[in-house]
Scaffold this motif. Structure first.
Motif: not given
Length: 392
Positions: A16-22, A26-36, A76-83
């Motif tokens: 689980h990668i919890p980070f989202c820009r916003r 409708y979302c009730d998943f465990p997420v952490s908002v980090i902005g754009n 949003t796992p695509s917020l991960l860097s390739t590293q």
């Protein structure tokens, strides 16, 4: 068969990668908002989380064989860097091993990656992506709180095509506020024109504690009526199956040979590892869900990732297998049910399902118990609730 399924040792892992820009409304998943403006390589928050995730993986007992499926969900796992992705995959390889032919899936959102990033993901072994489109109309995207635009969708599809990822899924939501049948039909047509190998269709659920839960009440305008959402489901089934997609699970369609191998692990009630904030695991008959909040998850890892849960009783395992298996097109084997439950219990199950058999929602085909498509799938909650009530 159920005994063979549950005898399997885990060879799948969810991360689980919890980070989202916003946070979507409708979302009730465990997420952490980090902005754009932040992603993996520029966010100390993501870097800290990855370090904790690596600790959890290192502390996890090895009770399985090399991994055959790995699924990065979120968030949003695509917020991960390739590293960072490389670090996580390396940790999984060192701890559990990764099999040749592994399916590595990643949920990605339009507008959150560029060509360099998705090339890096592909180089690291990602061979299946799930693109969170949700809608093809600007006003619906904004109404849902999505951070991407329609143009982002098509730009992201082009990038996926460029790097040659072999399995590409597209997600849509039906039953959105102000969504009409005509607009839904147009979205389905656009999805078919893109021609992903897999399409997931989710009906909007109004969850307590979400923005939508504050704005709307199920069944009231501007949400579509119940009959309209029923017609949306039927329309999706008709359009997608006509386009060559197999309706292999209640919410999922795939071109031949492109079903999601990882998700079938859940539906077949097989064991799997889970890692990260809010992630669930099912190992040796035990289900465990990690803390859903960042602080509590970090504290849990720092305290040694102690898992304290009860073994799922055999009757619950069988009920779970029945209810999960009925989500699949092929349903469940009657001979397996008879072997594990006895003929009398199977007869009890069949008597419970008689009202739905008469409606043609439930049927027996080739000695398998299954839901009809689309009507049985459409009213599956009613059928499954009856089974849970009578057998639970």
């Amino acid at each position: 068969m159920i005994d063979k399924i549950n005898a399997h040792i885990p060879n799948s892992a969810y991360i689980h990668i919890p980070f989202c820009r916003r946070r979507c409304f409708y979302c009730d998943f465990p997420v952490s908002v980090i902005g754009n403006n932040l992603r993996g390589e520029t966010s100390g928050t993501i870097s800290q989380y990855v370090e904790m995730l690596l600790q959890e993986i290192a502390l996890s007992p090895v009770v399985g064989q090399p991994l055959m499926t790995i699924f990065f969900g979120g968030g949003t796992p695509s917020l991960l860097s390739t590293q960072q992705l490389a670090q996580i995959l390396s940790a999984l390889e060192q701890r559990f091993g990764i099999s040749t032919g592994v399916e590595i899936s990643m949920e990605i959102d339009p507008g959150t990656f560029d060509l360099v990033h998705i090339q890096g993901y592909r180089f690291l072994g990602v061979n299946r992506v799930s693109l969170g489109v949700q809608a093809f109309e600007e006003d619906l995207l904004q109404m849902c709180g999505r951070s991407h635009s329609v143009s982002d969708i098509f730009a992201s599809v082009d990038l996926i095509r460029q790097v040659g990822i072999p399995d590409f899924s597209l997600d849509l939501i039906s039953g959105l506020p102000h969504q009409t049948l005509d607009r839904w039909e147009d979205s389905l047509a656009k999805a078919v024109a893109i021609a992903p190998t897999h399409i997931s269709i989710y009906d909007l659920t109004i969850e307590p504690g979400t923005a939508f839960g504050r704005y709307y009440k199920a069944g009231d305008q501007p949400l579509p009526s119940d009959q309209t959402t029923v017609n949306m489901y039927r329309m999706a089934q008709q359009i997608l199956t006509k386009a060559g997609y197999e309706h292999y699970e209640i919410s999922n369609y795939a071109q031949p040979g492109h079903q999601c191998r990882h998700n079938r692990v859940y539906w077949e009630n097989r064991p799997y590892y889970g890692f990260g904030m809010g992630a669930a695991s099912y190992i040796e008959g035990k289900r465990f869900t990690r803390p859903r909040k960042t602080k509590e998850y970090y504290q849990w890892v720092e305290n040694g990732c102690v898992i304290d849960c009860h073994v799922t009783p055999p009757d619950e395992v069988l009920l779970e297998t029945l209810m999960l298996g009925l989500r699949l097109k092929e349903g469940v084997s009657l001979s397996m049910l008879a072997e594990k439950l006895g003929d009398n219990k199977v007869e009890e199950i069949w008597q419970c399902l008689q009202p739905y058999h008469q409606k043609d929602w439930v049927k027996i085909d080739k000695k398998r118990l299954l839901l009809s498509d689309p009507e049985g799938f459409l009213f599956s909650n009613i059928v499954l609730s009856a089974l849970f009530r009578d057998l639970g």
